[in-house]
Scaffold this motif. Structure first.
Motif, PDB file in Angstrom:
ATOM      1  N   CYS A 229       0.831  -1.199   0.000  1.00  0.00           N
ATOM      2  CA  CYS A 229       0.000   0.000   0.000  1.00  0.00           C
ATOM      3  C   CYS A 229       0.869   1.253   0.000  1.00  0.00           C
ATOM      4  O   CYS A 229       0.616   2.205  -0.746  1.00  0.00           O
ATOM      5  N   ARG A 230       1.904   1.257   0.833  1.00  0.00           N
ATOM      6  CA  ARG A 230       2.815   2.406   0.919  1.00  0.00           C
ATOM      7  C   ARG A 230       3.437   2.709  -0.437  1.00  0.00           C
ATOM      8  O   ARG A 230       3.454   3.866  -0.891  1.00  0.00           O
ATOM      9  N   ILE A 231       3.934   1.687  -1.108  1.00  0.00           N
ATOM     10  CA  ILE A 231       4.578   1.871  -2.410  1.00  0.00           C
ATOM     11  C   ILE A 231       3.571   2.399  -3.432  1.00  0.00           C
ATOM     12  O   ILE A 231       3.857   3.335  -4.198  1.00  0.00           O
ATOM     13  N   TYR A 236       1.404   6.831  -6.759  1.00  0.00           N
ATOM     14  CA  TYR A 236       0.187   7.566  -7.128  1.00  0.00           C
ATOM     15  C   TYR A 236       0.365   9.060  -6.889  1.00  0.00           C
ATOM     16  O   TYR A 236       0.003   9.896  -7.735  1.00  0.00           O
ATOM     17  N   GLU A 237       0.902   9.410  -5.708  1.00  0.00           N
ATOM     18  CA  GLU A 237       1.112  10.822  -5.375  1.00  0.00           C
ATOM     19  C   GLU A 237       2.194  11.439  -6.253  1.00  0.00           C
ATOM     20  O   GLU A 237       2.093  12.602  -6.659  1.00  0.00           O
ATOM     21  N   TRP A 238       3.238  10.668  -6.543  1.00  0.00           N
ATOM     22  CA  TRP A 238       4.353  11.199  -7.348  1.00  0.00           C
ATOM     23  C   TRP A 238       3.918  11.456  -8.784  1.00  0.00           C
ATOM     24  O   TRP A 238       4.287  12.469  -9.381  1.00  0.00           O
ATOM     25  N   LEU A 239       3.125  10.558  -9.371  1.00  0.00           N
ATOM     26  CA  LEU A 239       2.647  10.750 -10.741  1.00  0.00           C
ATOM     27  C   LEU A 239       1.760  11.986 -10.850  1.00  0.00           C
ATOM     28  O   LEU A 239       1.769  12.685 -11.858  1.00  0.00           O
ATOM     29  N   ASP A 240       0.961  12.237  -9.808  1.00  0.00           N
ATOM     30  CA  ASP A 240       0.148  13.463  -9.713  1.00  0.00           C
ATOM     31  C   ASP A 240      -0.661  13.713 -10.991  1.00  0.00           C
ATOM     32  O   ASP A 240      -0.567  14.774 -11.614  1.00  0.00           O
ATOM     33  N   ARG A 265      14.876  11.552  -7.964  1.00  0.00           N
ATOM     34  CA  ARG A 265      15.614  11.370  -6.707  1.00  0.00           C
ATOM     35  C   ARG A 265      14.672  11.418  -5.501  1.00  0.00           C
ATOM     36  O   ARG A 265      14.814  10.655  -4.561  1.00  0.00           O
ATOM     37  N   GLY A 266      13.703  12.325  -5.562  1.00  0.00           N
ATOM     38  CA  GLY A 266      12.722  12.411  -4.485  1.00  0.00           C
ATOM     39  C   GLY A 266      11.891  11.147  -4.375  1.00  0.00           C
ATOM     40  O   GLY A 266      11.594  10.672  -3.275  1.00  0.00           O
ATOM     41  N   LEU A 267      11.508  10.583  -5.533  1.00  0.00           N
ATOM     42  CA  LEU A 267      10.743   9.347  -5.542  1.00  0.00           C
ATOM     43  C   LEU A 267      11.523   8.233  -4.851  1.00  0.00           C
ATOM     44  O   LEU A 267      10.957   7.469  -4.048  1.00  0.00           O
ATOM     45  N   LEU A 268      12.820   8.131  -5.155  1.00  0.00           N
ATOM     46  CA  LEU A 268      13.651   7.102  -4.522  1.00  0.00           C
ATOM     47  C   LEU A 268      13.738   7.309  -3.018  1.00  0.00           C
ATOM     48  O   LEU A 268      13.713   6.349  -2.243  1.00  0.00           O
ATOM     49  N   ASP A 269      13.832   8.565  -2.588  1.00  0.00           N
ATOM     50  CA  ASP A 269      13.866   8.864  -1.154  1.00  0.00           C
ATOM     51  C   ASP A 269      12.590   8.398  -0.462  1.00  0.00           C
ATOM     52  O   ASP A 269      12.628   7.820   0.633  1.00  0.00           O
ATOM     53  N   TYR A 270      11.451   8.649  -1.107  1.00  0.00           N
ATOM     54  CA  TYR A 270      10.176   8.225  -0.533  1.00  0.00           C
ATOM     55  C   TYR A 270      10.086   6.706  -0.478  1.00  0.00           C
ATOM     56  O   TYR A 270       9.662   6.124   0.530  1.00  0.00           O
ATOM     57  N   LEU A 271      10.491   6.041  -1.556  1.00  0.00           N
ATOM     58  CA  LEU A 271      10.401   4.582  -1.604  1.00  0.00           C
ATOM     59  C   LEU A 271      11.339   3.919  -0.602  1.00  0.00           C
ATOM     60  O   LEU A 271      11.019   2.872  -0.033  1.00  0.00           O
ATOM     61  N   LEU A 272      12.495   4.542  -0.372  1.00  0.00           N
ATOM     62  CA  LEU A 272      13.471   3.996   0.572  1.00  0.00           C
ATOM     63  C   LEU A 272      13.148   4.358   2.020  1.00  0.00           C
ATOM     64  O   LEU A 272      13.831   3.917   2.948  1.00  0.00           O
ATOM     65  N   GLY A 273      12.118   5.174   2.211  1.00  0.00           N
ATOM     66  CA  GLY A 273      11.707   5.529   3.570  1.00  0.00           C
ATOM     67  C   GLY A 273      12.528   6.638   4.192  1.00  0.00           C
ATOM     68  O   GLY A 273      12.592   6.741   5.425  1.00  0.00           O
TER      69      GLY A 273
END
Length: 403
Positions: A229-231, A236-240, A265-273
């Motif tokens: 769900c988190r991923i 979903y939010e990143w694609l906007d 880079r921001g997307l990777l930060d979010y995915l990596l927590g």
């Protein structure tokens, strides 16, 4: 060793089936909403109706509004096309309001959003909270509040379903604490009554089955339904995609997770927590754990001038001393396994109990999402005044300040 492999295989199979069911149901709701809107547009274009709808206004200006607050993964009026979270209640009376709050945002953030939805203005999450959680202090702007005259002389009835009940209780405490800048006259008497429908007043063991860690309510198991769900939410939010978010919004706009602002880079930060609501714990699931609810409840009061009502649900029954689902007839088949899981809950021995006097059997009665012990009234960490009512006539005359 073989037993361990079997257990792991069963858990992975369960995760796959559960994920598939949730994804399919979400796609069904989304697609039917789009199809319904397209069909309505075509019908209007062909027949060109001269009037809109047949809504019957049965309200009176002398009656206070009723605000219906949705729970986790819920939505308010104007989302998901013609779907209604509260079975169309808002379409029957113009004094029934259904705000669209963040479906996964924290209880705190939802309470702030609820205030400005009613009074109007730009949502202010508070400077201290915003800095601590890593999001913008200000959010959505309501050019016109849905009930701007709201005050002690014009109080409101609130009905909260599931996590919505806790959002209303947090808002109630904020009103008593005068927590809204520019509104120094707020008080607990702005709320006439609070009704909890299967409310998450004391947390739920469902959060642990779905992936929250008992050792730390802010962390998610690496392989779990909530991890998937988190991923999904992050992507979903990143694609906007504007038209998709018009239909459904998880409510994390104040975190600015869009690709336009954070890039790859921001997307990777979010995915990596490393950043975002799931890193800071500023989302709804930590608030729904037993430990998270205890932390939240420490600051919430039951006020003497407010009417409180709660409706609790359960599906298990006792068979030879064991709690099992009461039967397929009385419960949706997709919830049967969830009810069975929760009715067999055992708190791990290597983790300290969440409170003194904890017993597993107290948490066995459930409806597949919430434990019945959590729905009746606030009881952790302090027992609030309550009276068990079987028939409505048993609670006449109504009493204030008691659940």
């Amino acid at each position: 060793m073989i037993v361990k492999w079997w257990v792991t295989a069963f858990q992975l199979t369960e995760l796959f089936v559960s994920s598939l069911v949730h994804l399919s149901y979400g796609f069904y709701l989304f697609s039917t909403a789009v199809a319904g809107d397209v069909s309505q547009s075509v019908t209007n274009w062909i027949f060109k109706p001269k009037f809109e709808g047949n809504k019957e206004i049965k309200s009176s200006n002398d009656l206070p509004p009723i605000v219906l607050v949705h729970g986790i993964f819920g939505f308010g009026e104007g989302r998901l096309g013609g779907h209604s979270y509260f079975a169309g209640a808002e379409k029957k009376d113009d004094r029934v309001l259904v705000p669209d709050l963040g479906s996964l945002t924290s209880i705190y953030d939802r309470a702030r959003e609820l205030f400005y939805y009613l009074k109007g203005g730009q949502v202010d999450y508070g400077e201290e909270h915003s800095k601590a959680c890593g999001h913008a202090q200000f959010g959505r702007v309501y050019e016109q509040g849905h009930y701007p005259e709201w005050d002690e002389d014009h109080p409101i009835h609130f009905v909260g379903h599931s996590a919505g009940a806790q959002a209303v209780r947090v808002l109630h405490q904020m009103l008593a604490d005068k927590a809204f800048k520019g509104y120094e006259n707020t008080s607990e008497n702005w709320i006439l009554s609070i009704t909890s429908l299967s409310g998450a007043l004391n947390g739920t063991t469902r959060t642990y089955f779905d992936g929250m860690l008992l050792e730390d309510e802010k962390l998610i198991m690496p392989v779990s339904l909530l991890q998937l769900c988190r991923i999904g939410v992050i992507v979903y939010e990143w694609l906007d995609i504007p038209w998709m978010k018009d239909y459904y919004n998880f409510g994390f706009d104040h975190f600015s997770m869009t690709w336009r602002k954070v890039g790859i880079r921001g997307l990777l930060d979010y995915l990596l927590g490393n950043a975002g609501p799931f890193a800071s714990g500023d989302w709804i699931l930590p608030d729904l754990t037993i430990q998270g609810s205890i932390k939240l409840n420490r600051h919430l009061h039951t006020f003497p001038q407010t009417y409180y009502f709660s409706y609790a649900t359960k599906h298990p029954t006792k068979v030879m001393g064991f709690a099992v689902p009461s039967g397929i007839r009385g419960i949706h088949p997709l919830l049967f396994i969830r009810v069975l899981q929760m009715s067999q809950w055992r708190h791990p021995q290597h983790v300290s109990p969440p409170y003194k006097g904890y017993r597993d059997e107290d948490w066995w009665d459930n409806d597949g999402a919430l434990n019945t012990i959590s729905m009746t009234h606030p009881r952790l960490p302090v027992e609030h005044p309550s009276c068990l009512v079987i028939k409505d006539s048993d609670c006449q005359p109504l009493q204030r300040g008691i659940w």
